[in-house]
Design an enzyme around this catalytic site. Structure first.
Site, PDB file in Angstrom:
ATOM      1  CB  CYS A 134      47.252  40.266  46.887  1.00 37.00           C
ATOM      2  SG  CYS A 134      47.838  41.683  47.910  1.00 37.00           S
TER       3      CYS A 134
ATOM      4  CE  LYS B  52      53.123  51.544  47.304  1.00 38.94           C
ATOM      5  NZ  LYS B  52      52.000  50.720  46.590  1.00 38.94           N
ATOM      6  CG  ASN B  53      49.599  53.568  46.243  1.00 38.41           C
ATOM      7  OD1 ASN B  53      50.359  52.702  45.724  1.00 38.41           O
ATOM      8  ND2 ASN B  53      48.940  53.526  47.194  1.00 38.41           N
TER       9      ASN B  53
ATOM     10  NE  ARG C  86      44.972  44.265  45.962  1.00 41.64           N
ATOM     11  CZ  ARG C  86      45.968  45.082  46.068  1.00 41.64           C
ATOM     12  NH1 ARG C  86      47.121  44.522  46.603  1.00 41.64           N
ATOM     13  NH2 ARG C  86      46.118  46.414  45.727  1.00 41.64           N
TER      14      ARG C  86
ATOM     15  CG  ASP D 262      46.625  51.716  51.448  1.00 43.89           C
ATOM     16  OD1 ASP D 262      46.907  52.301  50.593  1.00 43.89           O
ATOM     17  OD2 ASP D 262      46.048  50.597  51.523  1.00 43.89           O
TER      18      ASP D 262
ATOM     19  NE  ARG E 156      55.927  45.884  46.487  1.00 49.56           N
ATOM     20  CZ  ARG E 156      54.618  45.412  46.279  1.00 49.56           C
ATOM     21  NH1 ARG E 156      53.954  44.423  47.169  1.00 49.56           N
ATOM     22  NH2 ARG E 156      53.770  45.976  45.525  1.00 49.56           N
TER      23      ARG E 156
HETATM   24  C1  EPZ Z   1      44.904  50.674  45.454  1.00 49.28           C
HETATM   25  O1  EPZ Z   1      44.964  49.273  45.228  1.00 49.28           O
HETATM   26  C2  EPZ Z   1      46.093  50.955  46.117  1.00 49.28           C
HETATM   27  N1  EPZ Z   1      47.288  50.409  45.111  1.00 49.28           N
HETATM   28  C3  EPZ Z   1      46.118  50.024  47.301  1.00 49.28           C
HETATM   29  O2  EPZ Z   1      47.424  50.373  48.168  1.00 49.28           O
HETATM   30  C4  EPZ Z   1      45.150  50.602  48.315  1.00 49.28           C
HETATM   31  O3  EPZ Z   1      44.995  49.581  49.568  1.00 49.28           O
HETATM   32  C5  EPZ Z   1      43.522  50.361  47.484  1.00 49.28           C
HETATM   33  O4  EPZ Z   1      43.862  51.088  46.335  1.00 49.28           O
HETATM   34  C6  EPZ Z   1      42.595  50.827  48.334  1.00 49.28           C
HETATM   35  O5  EPZ Z   1      42.567  52.276  48.604  1.00 49.28           O
HETATM   36  C7  EPZ Z   1      47.674  51.395  44.495  1.00 49.28           C
HETATM   37  O6  EPZ Z   1      47.136  52.637  44.109  1.00 49.28           O
HETATM   38  C8  EPZ Z   1      48.829  50.972  43.582  1.00 49.28           C
HETATM   39  P1  EPZ Z   1      41.074  48.668  44.622  1.00 49.28           P
HETATM   40  P2  EPZ Z   1      43.776  48.645  44.211  1.00 49.28           P
HETATM   41  O7  EPZ Z   1      40.846  48.356  43.102  1.00 49.28           O
HETATM   42  O8  EPZ Z   1      43.360  49.708  43.175  1.00 49.28           O
HETATM   43  C9  EPZ Z   1      38.059  45.182  44.969  1.00 49.28           C
HETATM   44  C10 EPZ Z   1      49.407  49.996  49.283  1.00 49.28           C
HETATM   45  O9  EPZ Z   1      49.746  49.573  50.619  1.00 49.28           O
HETATM   46  N2  EPZ Z   1      37.937  45.155  43.125  1.00 49.28           N
HETATM   47  O10 EPZ Z   1      40.533  49.982  45.062  1.00 49.28           O
HETATM   48  O11 EPZ Z   1      44.284  47.524  43.632  1.00 49.28           O
HETATM   49  C11 EPZ Z   1      39.265  44.734  45.520  1.00 49.28           C
HETATM   50  O12 EPZ Z   1      39.457  43.258  45.642  1.00 49.28           O
HETATM   51  C12 EPZ Z   1      48.375  49.343  48.482  1.00 49.28           C
HETATM   52  O13 EPZ Z   1      50.149  51.021  48.899  1.00 49.28           O
HETATM   53  C13 EPZ Z   1      37.307  44.084  42.654  1.00 49.28           C
HETATM   54  O14 EPZ Z   1      36.677  43.376  43.194  1.00 49.28           O
HETATM   55  O15 EPZ Z   1      42.434  48.564  44.932  1.00 49.28           O
HETATM   56  C14 EPZ Z   1      38.969  45.444  46.842  1.00 49.28           C
HETATM   57  O16 EPZ Z   1      38.395  44.696  47.574  1.00 49.28           O
HETATM   58  C15 EPZ Z   1      47.590  48.228  49.101  1.00 49.28           C
HETATM   59  N3  EPZ Z   1      37.489  43.990  41.159  1.00 49.28           N
HETATM   60  C16 EPZ Z   1      38.480  46.800  46.333  1.00 49.28           C
HETATM   61  O17 EPZ Z   1      37.560  46.639  45.067  1.00 49.28           O
HETATM   62  C17 EPZ Z   1      38.481  44.765  40.403  1.00 49.28           C
HETATM   63  O18 EPZ Z   1      38.440  44.755  39.179  1.00 49.28           O
HETATM   64  C18 EPZ Z   1      39.237  47.953  46.393  1.00 49.28           C
HETATM   65  O19 EPZ Z   1      40.137  47.682  45.569  1.00 49.28           O
HETATM   66  C19 EPZ Z   1      39.124  46.012  41.254  1.00 49.28           C
HETATM   67  C20 EPZ Z   1      38.977  45.860  42.639  1.00 49.28           C
END
Ligand code: EPZ
Length: 434
Positions: free
Chosen positions: A120, A22-23, A125, A308, A400
């Site tokens: 969320c 999915k990701n 996030r 995850d 999902r």
């Molecule tokens: C991706 O989410 C995945 N989703 C998530 O999978 C996964 O948990 C996550 O990466 C971490 O591995 C998809 O790929 C669609 P991040 P993403 O930006 O990109 C902070 C699942 O279960 N952050 O790497 O949204 C954020 O809050 C899902 O399939 C900021 O502060 O995660 C977090 O604490 C859930 N500012 C950390 O960075 C930003 O602009 C990592 O988040 C972006 C992120």
């Protein structure tokens, strides 16, 4: 709302096949926005987030054909004309990954209007790093009434250093930079296999990307990208869920169609726990007939232990001898599943970002509530070893990101059904008859 009814106690035996990731599929579908030619994606999982992405792209004017019958894991996307480069709140609120269209839209159309994702279940996030990076690429960004408005005559290459490693942030800016004028160098990038898969697709579309999979990615922008055909990588998180199911249920389970190289941190940890594993280039066999020992995990960015897979690992820790300390470093609120497992009889104490799991404790059936995608998967795992019948509510979360999970699990001996489906009586255990 659908519920799952699960009767625990069956060892899982046989082979279960993993779907596409999915990701990896979500950013790949967004990448189609970067060209006016058809992009054909194969090994697309049949999950609800794919449907949502299709609706998102179609609302902008894209032609999105999801294959049927034999081709139902393929999609052809053509963004010849994009009349409305916008992602509405209605769609973004159901799937925050919708923000992946921001970079491609401003790069291709020079303008984009994308709803902010809002809160969320697993954490705040924000997407501030996406926005900051786009501004560094020369976009003008305003935020108004819950929407981000971005515009740029043409993006221009820049040096971007991420303050924090972000997966979709890396993917969003990687896509934007492919059509920017000049070179972009991004540092402190996410190294996830899904980022590498996206870069592979973009290079097939005519982009010039080097270094995907490392912390530094170099992109030499081009005027135009063309269509391409690409096979999405297997879903390592789905594979991990089934690997843990095999270990938990003392089964003998072969997980096929996966890439063991993407599962290094998990396999190493399961070795430490005492789970017997055999692997080939595209499959993993789990023989869960030995007792599990407790072991701590700390979630980290790839190649560390993935957040995850944390919830699923917690289900295993409830059945391991000793105390496992689980530290969640990526998201600030990703222990919602713990209280539901406690309702089933688990011994788990939450101390801020740490969960202290004391095992092994027998789990009993209970009515439990899924709060997010991976939490719902962990409750399915716990129910597979619980005594009696567990009812899991709000399984729309699991739809999902998991394709037909109940059919796949039933195929290897699990007793699982969606509410409304009459469960067949389980045959008496052979020993009883004798
Ligand atoms: C991706 O989410 C995945 N989703 C998530 O999978 C996964 O948990 C996550 O990466 C971490 O591995 C998809 O790929 C669609 P991040 P993403 O930006 O990109 C902070 C699942 O279960 N952050 O790497 O949204 C954020 O809050 C899902 O399939 C900021 O502060 O995660 C977090 O604490 C859930 N500012 C950390 O960075 C930003 O602009 C990592 O988040 C972006 C992120």
């Amino acid at each position: 709302m659908d519920k799952f009814v699960i009767r625990g106690g069956n060892p899982l035996l046989g082979t279960i096949r993993v779907s596409g990731a999915k990701n990896a599929a979500l950013p790949a579908m967004a990448a189609a926005l970067l060209t006016d030619e058809p992009v054909i994606l194969e090994n697309i999982p049949q999950v609800r987030d794919i449907e949502t992405t299709r609706n998102l792209l179609a609302a902008m004017g894209a032609e999105v054909e999801l294959g049927y019958a034999r081709a139902h894991h393929r999609t052809t996307i053509c963004c010849r004309t994009l009349a409305a480069p916008e992602a509405s709140y209605e769609l973004v609120k159901t799937m925050r990954a919708s923000t992946l269209v921001l970079g491609p839209l401003v790069a291709r159309c020079g303008t984009a209007r994308v709803s902010l994702p809002g809160g969320c279940a697993i954490g705040a996030r924000p997407i501030d790093l996406h926005i900051k990076g786009l501004e560094q690429l020369g976009a003008t960004i305003t935020q108004d009434h819950g929407y981000v408005e971005a515009s740029a005559r043409r993006l221009r290459g820049a040096e971007i250093v991420f303050d924090k490693i972000t997966v979709t942030g890396t993917e969003d800016l990687l896509m934007a930079a492919t059509l920017a004028e000049g070179e972009t160098v991004m540092q402190n990038c996410a190294r996830e296999p899904e980022v590498v898969d996206l870069a592979d697709l973009l290079n097939k579309m005519g982009a010039h990307i080097e270094g995907a999979g490392t912390s530094t990615i170099r992109i030499r922008g081009v005027e135009k990208l063309h269509g391409a055909k690409h096979r999405i990588i297997p879903d390592r998180v789905e594979a991990a869920t089934f690997i843990i199911a095999g270990a938990l249920t003392a089964g003998d389970l072969n997980i096929s169609g996966c890439d063991p190289q993407h599962l290094g941190a998990l396999l190493q940890k399961l070795g430490e726990v005492g789970v017997k594993i055999k692997q080939t280039t595209d499959s993993i066999r789990v023989m869960g007939d030995s007792p599990c020992k407790a072991a701590d995990i700390v979630t980290e960015e790839y190649p560390g232990f993935p957040t995850d897979m944390q919830a699923q690992y917690m289900a295993l820790a409830t059945q391991s001898d000793g105390t496992s300390v689980i530290t969640e470093n990526i998201f600030e609120n990703r222990f919602m599943h713990a209280q539901e497992m406690v309702r089933m009889g688990a011994n788990i104490k939450i101390e801020g970002r740490r969960a202290v799991v004391r095992g092994k404790t027998p789990l009993g059936s209970a009515a439990v509530l899924a709060s997010d995608l991976r939490a719902s998967a962990s409750l399915v795992l716990a129910a597979l070893v619980a005594d009696g019948e567990t009812i899991i509510d709000r399984v729309y979360h699991i739809d999902r990101g998991y394709e037909n999970i109940e059919e796949k699990l039933r195929g290897v001996g699990a007793q699982i059904g969606r509410i409304g489906e009459i469960l067949p009586k389980r045959a008496a255990a052979p020993s009883a008859r004798a």
